[in-house]
Design a protein around this motif. Sequence first.
Motif, PDB file in Angstrom:
ATOM      1  N   LYS A  71       1.846   6.577  -6.784  1.00 46.00           N
ATOM      2  CA  LYS A  71       0.505   7.590  -7.209  1.00 46.00           C
ATOM      3  C   LYS A  71       1.122   8.759  -7.098  1.00 46.00           C
ATOM      4  CE  LYS A  71      -3.778   8.773  -5.617  1.00 46.00           C
ATOM      5  NZ  LYS A  71      -5.101   8.233  -4.531  1.00 46.00           N
ATOM      6  N   SER A 114       1.533  -2.430  -8.871  1.00 49.36           N
ATOM      7  CA  SER A 114       1.690  -2.143  -7.272  1.00 49.36           C
ATOM      8  C   SER A 114      -0.040  -2.401  -6.946  1.00 49.36           C
ATOM      9  CB  SER A 114       2.043  -1.030  -6.751  1.00 49.36           C
ATOM     10  OG  SER A 114       1.581  -0.075  -7.098  1.00 49.36           O
ATOM     11  N   ARG A 115      -0.881  -1.766  -7.557  1.00 46.16           N
ATOM     12  CA  ARG A 115      -2.320  -1.832  -7.461  1.00 46.16           C
ATOM     13  C   ARG A 115      -2.688  -3.066  -7.482  1.00 46.16           C
ATOM     14  NH1 ARG A 115      -7.366   1.754  -9.338  1.00 46.16           N
ATOM     15  NH2 ARG A 115      -7.740   2.689  -7.266  1.00 46.16           N
ATOM     16  N   VAL A 152      -7.419  -4.058 -12.671  1.00 43.00           N
ATOM     17  CA  VAL A 152      -7.035  -2.671 -12.200  1.00 43.00           C
ATOM     18  C   VAL A 152      -7.008  -1.855 -13.570  1.00 43.00           C
ATOM     19  CG1 VAL A 152      -4.878  -1.320 -11.880  1.00 43.00           C
ATOM     20  CG2 VAL A 152      -5.436  -3.488 -10.421  1.00 43.00           C
ATOM     21  N   ALA A 173       0.850  -1.280  -0.020  1.00 44.68           N
ATOM     22  CA  ALA A 173       0.056  -0.117  -0.007  1.00 44.68           C
ATOM     23  C   ALA A 173       0.937   1.288   0.109  1.00 44.68           C
ATOM     24  CB  ALA A 173      -0.703   0.175   1.306  1.00 44.68           C
ATOM     25  N   GLU A 183       2.232   1.836  -3.292  1.00 43.34           N
ATOM     26  CA  GLU A 183       1.462   2.210  -4.254  1.00 43.34           C
ATOM     27  C   GLU A 183       1.095   3.863  -4.016  1.00 43.34           C
ATOM     28  OE1 GLU A 183      -2.701   0.223  -3.974  1.00 43.34           O
ATOM     29  OE2 GLU A 183      -3.312   2.005  -5.185  1.00 43.34           O
ATOM     30  N   LEU A 217       2.792   1.746 -11.004  1.00 43.21           N
ATOM     31  CA  LEU A 217       1.279   1.958 -10.057  1.00 43.21           C
ATOM     32  C   LEU A 217       0.432   1.095 -10.425  1.00 43.21           C
ATOM     33  CD1 LEU A 217      -0.347   3.741  -8.330  1.00 43.21           C
ATOM     34  CD2 LEU A 217      -0.998   5.015 -10.200  1.00 43.21           C
ATOM     35  N   ARG A 247      -1.686  -5.590  -4.646  1.00 39.05           N
ATOM     36  CA  ARG A 247      -2.656  -5.125  -3.397  1.00 39.05           C
ATOM     37  C   ARG A 247      -3.868  -5.643  -3.588  1.00 39.05           C
ATOM     38  NH1 ARG A 247      -6.040  -1.168  -1.842  1.00 39.05           N
ATOM     39  NH2 ARG A 247      -5.531   0.290  -3.620  1.00 39.05           N
ATOM     40  N   MET A 248      -4.398  -5.611  -4.860  1.00 43.75           N
ATOM     41  CA  MET A 248      -5.669  -6.079  -5.011  1.00 43.75           C
ATOM     42  C   MET A 248      -5.789  -7.741  -5.224  1.00 43.75           C
ATOM     43  SD  MET A 248      -8.258  -5.016  -8.199  1.00 43.75           S
ATOM     44  CE  MET A 248      -8.715  -3.311  -7.699  1.00 43.75           C
ATOM     45  N   ILE A 300      -7.918   6.540  -8.998  1.00 47.40           N
ATOM     46  CA  ILE A 300      -6.421   7.365  -9.088  1.00 47.40           C
ATOM     47  C   ILE A 300      -7.062   8.590  -9.779  1.00 47.40           C
ATOM     48  CG2 ILE A 300      -4.542   7.367 -10.387  1.00 47.40           C
ATOM     49  CD1 ILE A 300      -4.761   4.148 -10.188  1.00 47.40           C
TER      50      ILE A 300
END
Lengths: 337, 243
Positions: free
Chosen positions: A180, A200-201, A221, A173, A176, A197, A204-205, A238
């Motif tokens: 961002k 990394s999203r 994503v 997180a 991310e 980005l 996390r997801m 975002i």
Amino acid sequence: MKKTTLIHVIVMVVSVAIASYLANTLLKDQLEIAKSRNELSATPLGGFNKFASDVQWMFFVNYCGKAGSVTKDNKDEIYKRLNKILRNDPDFVKAYKIGAMMLSVKAPIKSIEILTRGTNNPNLKSQWEIPYLAGFVLLHHVDDAKWEAYVDEYNKKIEDEKGTPKLSRSRIAQAEKMYKLAVQRGKPASYSAVASLLRSRAMRMAKRKDIVNEQHAYLYVLYDIWKESQTENMDGGIEGASSLTGPIDFEKRILSAAQEAKASAPDNKKILATVKNVTAQVLSHQHLCPNCLSKYNAGDKFCSSCGTEVMVFGACEKCGAIMKGKHCSKCGHVNKK
Amino acid sequence: MNEIMAIAGGTWSRILRMRVIYFLILCVLILIGSAYRYDVLSLGMHKMLMIDVSMLLNTIAAILVAISITFEIPKELREGVASTLLSKPLGRTQYLVGKLVGISIAGLVITGLIMIGFCLVFGSFFDRVGITMVQGHLLVMASVIPMSAIAVFFSVFVPESLSAIITALVIWFTHSTISISKVKILYGGIIPDLNLFNLKAEAAYEYGGIGWVYILLVAIWGIAYSVFATSLASLIFGSKDLK
């Protein structure tokens, strides 16, 4: 009291009042111009902090040249020198980038600490590479346990500091967040920052229950971003979704992600459902093989990648030649569809 | 007023007639130019280094000019120069003000020459001189006035052998008075804040201009503080017995 003494005293009182008033006003103005002044070392260097930083930098370069590489024995010394340089010149971008990357393998937490300071520096808001490097080091060189221990200590330390953002306990997180920032600060956003980005999203997801694996998460994503850019909805997502689709070849990327997701679990219903939505909405104008999602050309009856029968397009219904216009160039037929 | 300008004129013309001053300015410019050769050692930071070296050397030149008054005043008192003026009412005040004005003018000329030289040297190595670099140097020039006032203050009651050292130390540490900024009348009033003239980093990085209003107000602060310091020095000097 003599007349001359009285005049002197009056002049002194008036001048000290004016000087005092001006000094207090100018101090506030100075802090607006010199935003990173509060980060400066308290060591009295007669106002020559920046020059001291330059000299320390040259000594640092010399030291690193002699050392050859960063090892367990010299990492603390390198960090100490870098810290001194940045305390005397908090706006020294090169020191953040080079120094932090030098420490990224042997002392990743210290590297993150330096890059976080650079990220929070109000004078360096246009520098996208600093938060980008922080995100990179977080994802590639730091483990979760050490990160959590560091975050607990750091957040406790900055509890009383207003304006200093807290770090996230989740390593991914936090990465991310950094990516961002890198995207927001780059004008235009850099390709590397956007791609990182998105990755990394996805990482996390991938932990969500409705997501099968990382490939599925990545596709999800990209699909989310596409939906945001279509509706121009900036809330909760975002900021400036269209700024993410710009720097990367978005269609190519989402197609590749769909192919990877399907290949990773060809029979998984959730993945198939997502792929179906993507091909129907995002890639509706493209002709894709229903099996492997490879593009096929006008007139093709079978996919050249996997051999699956595909829906023919762009060919004459009568003789099968490729249509170049309204009429077939071989037989003159006009297709009904 | 005539006496003040006569003393001032004598002071600055004597200093500016010294050839060694121009030789030192030339040495300063050579040092500034030599920063260009540090491109490898500084990993490409030689441009920034050149700007920082110029600000450093200009500030040192300003300090040295200010400190020179700590030698001059005791020497003139010992030799009985201007003894006629000193015996008049307000004569001692006029003497100190004349010295302050004279040394300030000399300091402004010397630091101005260094600034112009820097602009020429920098312009010959790199594309252009930024306006913020010039503003940074102008702030250094403006700092000559309060530094000279501090030097005048210490020269009237501190022994000759110590006044230069104490003046230098005070100038050094008054660049770091931010820790007492909460005490309003003390900060910037009785104890000077020479750090107000220190925007060297911001001038080098060219963040977006320092602002001419800020420079003007800082110069006015310098003059106001100099008036205070010189009046106090004059009070002390007036009560001193000259032999």
